[in-house]
Design a protein around this motif. Structure first.
Motif, PDB file in Angstrom:
ATOM      1  N   LEU A 198       0.819  -1.215   0.000  1.00 41.21           N
ATOM      2  CA  LEU A 198       0.000   0.000   0.000  1.00 41.21           C
ATOM      3  C   LEU A 198       0.849   1.260   0.000  1.00 41.21           C
ATOM      4  CD1 LEU A 198      -2.714  -1.152   2.569  1.00 41.21           C
ATOM      5  CD2 LEU A 198      -3.016  -0.901   0.110  1.00 41.21           C
ATOM      6  N   THR A 223       1.125   4.048  -3.131  1.00 42.44           N
ATOM      7  CA  THR A 223       0.638   5.411  -2.925  1.00 42.44           C
ATOM      8  C   THR A 223       1.768   6.426  -2.857  1.00 42.44           C
ATOM      9  OG1 THR A 223       0.527   4.904  -0.543  1.00 42.44           O
ATOM     10  CG2 THR A 223      -1.514   4.743  -1.801  1.00 42.44           C
ATOM     11  N   SER A 245      -6.889   6.266   0.460  1.00 45.10           N
ATOM     12  CA  SER A 245      -6.262   6.024   1.760  1.00 45.10           C
ATOM     13  C   SER A 245      -7.290   5.697   2.830  1.00 45.10           C
ATOM     14  CB  SER A 245      -5.431   7.245   2.176  1.00 45.10           C
ATOM     15  OG  SER A 245      -4.381   7.464   1.275  1.00 45.10           O
ATOM     16  N   GLY A 271      -8.567   2.252   2.057  1.00 46.52           N
ATOM     17  CA  GLY A 271      -7.541   1.271   2.404  1.00 46.52           C
ATOM     18  C   GLY A 271      -7.412   1.093   3.899  1.00 46.52           C
ATOM     19  N   MET A 297      -1.644   4.260   6.113  1.00 46.44           N
ATOM     20  CA  MET A 297      -2.397   4.667   4.928  1.00 46.44           C
ATOM     21  C   MET A 297      -2.864   6.117   4.995  1.00 46.44           C
ATOM     22  SD  MET A 297      -2.588   2.445   2.547  1.00 46.44           S
ATOM     23  CE  MET A 297      -3.896   3.215   1.629  1.00 46.44           C
TER      24      MET A 297
END
Length: 535
Positions: free
Chosen positions: A57, A61, A99, A102, A133
């Motif tokens: 993740l 990102t 985010s 997630g 996140m």
């Protein structure tokens, strides 16, 4: 703001980012060794079960989206400021949504994911890690903005600070937690907390650069002059394509998280033994990461060179870079793989206290060869703008990893998982080679190159095995076991590397002018000139 995208400025920024990324990757590999020594194989298993979730993740990102944002901003760098602000605003909102989703899925689904992995106690680690996140939109936006402006220094320094803080919190925090007698799951949660603190440190540093020279007007009231949907589509496609090669090793680890421990316990192995076996198997990860450092450095530096050459004139200007990258990746991929396998038993004991499952870890480390080729070839293809089929090949390789894990684990245990990884990576590497060849239609290396590579490898094998026999039995034989292993491993690695590199330099299969194109290649070029000047 007008940006002067000269080649000198372009390459200076690329070199700075390459150097900082090399430090970050080295720290990422090295910290796992003292961490394993602090928490043991069981604690290492606990951390490695959950880390891939967070790693996937964050890389997508903070790295993938940062590159995507910079590309979109660079495309409109001479347009009105309102368009740049609109892109930043859309990117921030889109990333914030991702985010939050997630974080929510990882936090609320922690119990379910832990159950799928066969260890319910892992849910608390997932809860802790999920908070990373929430920081990603800020980090990606800041990095992307600086990169679009050609200001690489804040990104480079931010990456290093972020990783140093993270590693410090992990090692100091877990040491304190273990010393106080807390559970290894608490130690694992503390280690994941390091990722959160590191991201915060990185954001703070980048914000300090914004205050010094601010061109970010995200919250200024401006009319939205561009359509949202095309921006969102481009952000998604670019971020996934550029981060896919960086994510592939983490995805393979993720497959192992869901299959290895659960398969071992279902085969009748006790939970504690299965944890220790998985933790021992995971010892191969930092070794692989260290083994592919050169390939990682190449992949970071080659993309801007190929992209610049392709954009500046014609695509054929990228061919020399592609050929050189392939040869260097193959050269050091073979050297690192063979060298590590030869000295693995003493290296295993030196770094991780025992020589347990050295044969399995040796098979695991064959991944270094495949990954060296994969990282460089995907980077070449990315520089050429060929990303769609590359992503498909990576997904097929990941599917093969999952299939062979399920097939081989019941009968062969963790050795089966190591074999499955090599099957998946081998498919990706071979497929990428033929795909790249179909695009460029060139010969990446000559028969002479392959011949000298084989001879250099044979010399290294004979020398290292002879040296290990001498020092392990006689020279260091009277020392305590782990001290013996340390001296044997370090001297063997040094002897093997010297023999291999001297032969390569003498054969001149990489020209001096080619060494100068590579990060840190100047010294090798000077050695090669010196060797070949002697009669």
């Amino acid at each position: 703001m007008t940006n002067e995208w000269t080649m000198q400025k372009f390459m200076k920024g690329a070199v700075l980012l390459t150097f900082s990324a090399l430090i970050v990757k080295a720290l990422s590999a090295v910290y796992r060794i003292p961490f394993q020594n602090i928490v043991g194989d069981q604690g290492f298993y606990i951390y490695q079960q959950v880390y891939p979730f967070i790693g996937v993740l964050t890389i997508w990102t903070s790295y993938g989206f940062a590159v995507a944002i910079s590309k979109l901003l660079a495309d409109v760098h001479e347009a009105q400021a309102n368009e740049r602000i609109a892109i930043l605003r859309i990117a921030f909102i889109y990333l914030s949504i991702i985010s939050i989703i997630g974080f929510t899925l990882l936090f609320t689904g922690a119990d379910l994911l832990a159950a799928w992995m066969g260890d319910q106690e892992l849910s608390k680690l997932l809860h802790t890690g999920s908070f990373v996140m929430l920081l990603m939109p800020f980090l990606a936006l800041l990095k992307g903005s600086f990169q679009a402006e050609g200001r690489m220094e804040p990104i480079a320094y931010g990456q290093v600070v972020e990783q140093v803080v993270r590693v410090t919190v992990i090692l100091v925090g877990t040491f304190i937690v273990v010393r106080t007698g807390a559970s290894l799951y608490t130690a694992g949660s503390t280690a994941l907390l390091g990722a959160i603190v590191g991201e915060i440190a990185g954001i703070i540093l980048l914000l300090l650069y914004v205050q010094k020279k601010s061109s970010h007007e995200l919250f200024k009231r401006t009319p939205n002059t561009i359509k949202i949907r095309p921006i969102v589509q481009k952000l998604t496609i670019i971020s996934l394509s550029v981060s896919m090669s960086s994510l592939i090793l983490l995805f393979f680890q993720l497959v192992d998280s869901f299959t290895v421990f659960k398969s071992l316990t279902e085969a009748g192995i006790s939970r504690l033994t299965a944890m220790e076996m998985k933790g021992t198997y995971d010892r191969g990860l930092p070794l692989v990461q260290m083994g592919i450092l050169i390939a990682s450095t190449l992949s970071l530096s080659i993309v801007p060179m190929i992209a610049y050459a392709t954009k500046k004139k014609t695509g054929r200007n990228a061919i020399p870079y592609a050929q050189l990258t392939f040869r260097i990746a193959l050269l050091f991929g073979v050297a690192a793989t063979l060298g590590l396998i030869l000295v693995l038993p003493p290296v295993n004991e030196m770094l991780f206290e025992t020589r347990d499952f050295s044969s399995t870890i040796a098979v695991f480390c064959i991944q270094i060869f495949w990954l060296s080729l994969i990282l460089t070839m995907t980077s070449v293809l990315q520089g050429l703008g060929k990303v769609t089929l590359t992503a498909i090949l990576l997904i097929i390789g990941l599917t093969l990893k999952w299939f062979f894990n399920m097939w081989l684990l019941p009968g062969y245990g963790i050795m089966g998982a190591a074999i499955a990884s090599n099957i998946g990576f081998a498919f990706i590497a071979i497929s990428l080679y033929f795909y790249l060849y179909s695009i460029l239609r060139i010969r990446f290396a000559t028969i002479n190159f392959y011949g000298h590579l084989i001879v250099a490898s044979i010399f290294m094998i004979i020398t290292v095995l002879t040296w290990i026999f001498i020092v392990d039995s006689w020279l260091f034989g009277g020392l305590p076991s782990r001290i013996n292993a340390m001296f044997t491993a370090l001297t063997s690695v040094g002897v093997g590397a010297i023999i291999f590199l001297l032969y390569i330099a003498k054969s001149r299969i990489i020209a001096e002018k080619e060494w100068f194109l590579l990060p840190f290649g100047r010294r090798m070029a000077m050695v090669q000139l010196w060797l070949n000047s002697k009669k």
